[in-house]
Scaffold this active site. Structure first.
Site, PDB file in Angstrom:
ATOM      1  N   ASN A  90      17.643 -65.532  20.667  1.00  0.00           N
ATOM      2  CA  ASN A  90      17.094 -66.249  19.324  1.00  0.00           C
ATOM      3  C   ASN A  90      18.450 -66.950  18.489  1.00  0.00           C
ATOM      4  O   ASN A  90      18.020 -68.044  17.836  1.00  0.00           O
ATOM      5  CB  ASN A  90      16.447 -65.151  18.406  1.00  0.00           C
ATOM      6  CG  ASN A  90      15.129 -64.549  18.899  1.00  0.00           C
ATOM      7  OD1 ASN A  90      14.718 -63.594  18.742  1.00  0.00           O
ATOM      8  ND2 ASN A  90      14.679 -65.545  19.858  1.00  0.00           N
ATOM      9  N   ASP A 113       5.636 -60.668  19.075  1.00  0.00           N
ATOM     10  CA  ASP A 113       5.608 -62.136  19.588  1.00  0.00           C
ATOM     11  C   ASP A 113       4.145 -62.873  19.042  1.00  0.00           C
ATOM     12  O   ASP A 113       3.347 -62.197  18.678  1.00  0.00           O
ATOM     13  CB  ASP A 113       5.350 -62.326  20.985  1.00  0.00           C
ATOM     14  CG  ASP A 113       5.619 -63.617  21.545  1.00  0.00           C
ATOM     15  OD1 ASP A 113       6.338 -64.388  20.941  1.00  0.00           O
ATOM     16  OD2 ASP A 113       5.201 -63.658  22.826  1.00  0.00           O
TER      17      ASP A 113
END
EC number: 2.5.1.-
Length: 247
Positions: A69, A21
């Site tokens: 995503n 991340d």
């Protein structure tokens, strides 16, 4: 001196999973667009795989692209898929050189045709390698995975191939995309957030968690070693007491 010197090679986690991340935030801090962060994130993957190989980790799973995503802006998704194809092409020779086996988990049928074909080709080329196994979690989410397992088992019950009373934790595990892969001992998340974002919910039940503020593009060998040292300081009880572990 590198932290690798402090690691007990006899007490390594068998499987390390990483939520990568912070690519976008790292790029923004550099005054660049998000794609630059993703490109540098690929470099971090290479460095961490090399570090994992150097210390003898058996399994390394990286959360590359979640089912959620797909909801990102179309241009970013296309850029990520293009980066995936080029990265796999570029990294395959090094995977072979370092004896790394590639695997993938997730709803791979959703990948664009070129990405899917490139991925499968690399998996085939590296299938006989016996060193670290690198697992890409692609188009993956744990809720999707568990739902698929439940659906498969329901069909088998309906077709009388299995009795509901025969469904055990082991049976469920065998219907997940991670079948044959040991559960992670250590789960790392970069970028400062402290959540696991629909990643390996079933498998990480007893994993040790390591959260770091370091953005993924800045996460390299020493950061991995730091996380492993943290893991080696933990007492893993699996529901037992400390006293029981001594006996």
């Amino acid at each position: 001196m590198s932290l690798i010197e402090e690691i007990d090679k006899n007490r390594l986690p068998q499987h390390v999973a990483i939520i990568m991340d912070g690519n976008g935030r790292w790029a923004k801090a550099q005054g660049k667009d998000r794609s630059y962060g993703h490109q540098e994130g690929v470099v971090s993957v290479r460095k961490v795989v090399e570090a994992a190989t150097a210390i003898g980790l058996k399994y390394l799973t990286v959360y590359t692209f979640s089912t959620e995503n797909w909801n990102r802006p179309e241009a970013e998704v296309k850029a990520l898929m293009s980066l995936l194809v080029s990265a796999i092409h570029r990294e395959t020779p090094d995977l072979m050189k370092n004896n790394v086996r590639l695997m993938a988990i997730g709803n791979l049928d959703r990948l664009p045709e070129d990405a899917h074909a490139t991925l499968l080709d690399c998996i085939k080329q590296t299938s006989a390698n016996t060193g670290t196994t690198l697992v890409l979690a692609l188009s993956y989410s744990s809720r999707w995975e568990i739902t698929e397992a439940v659906r498969q088992l329901a069909v088998q019950v309906q077709e009388k191939k299995i009795n509901p009373n025969d469904i055990t934790e082991a049976v469920v595990s065998d219907h997940l995309t991670t079948k044959g892969i040991p559960d992670p001992d250590l789960l790392i998340r970069t970028g400062g957030e402290k959540r696991i974002s629909n990643f390996l919910l079933w498998q990480a039940s007893y994993a040790e968690f390591f959260f770091t503020d370091v953005y993924w593009p800045a996460f390299r060998e020493e950061e991995l070693y730091e996380a492993i040292l943290y893991y080696q300081q933990r007492e893993r009880r699996f529901g037992k007491t400390s006293e029981q572990l001594i006996l």
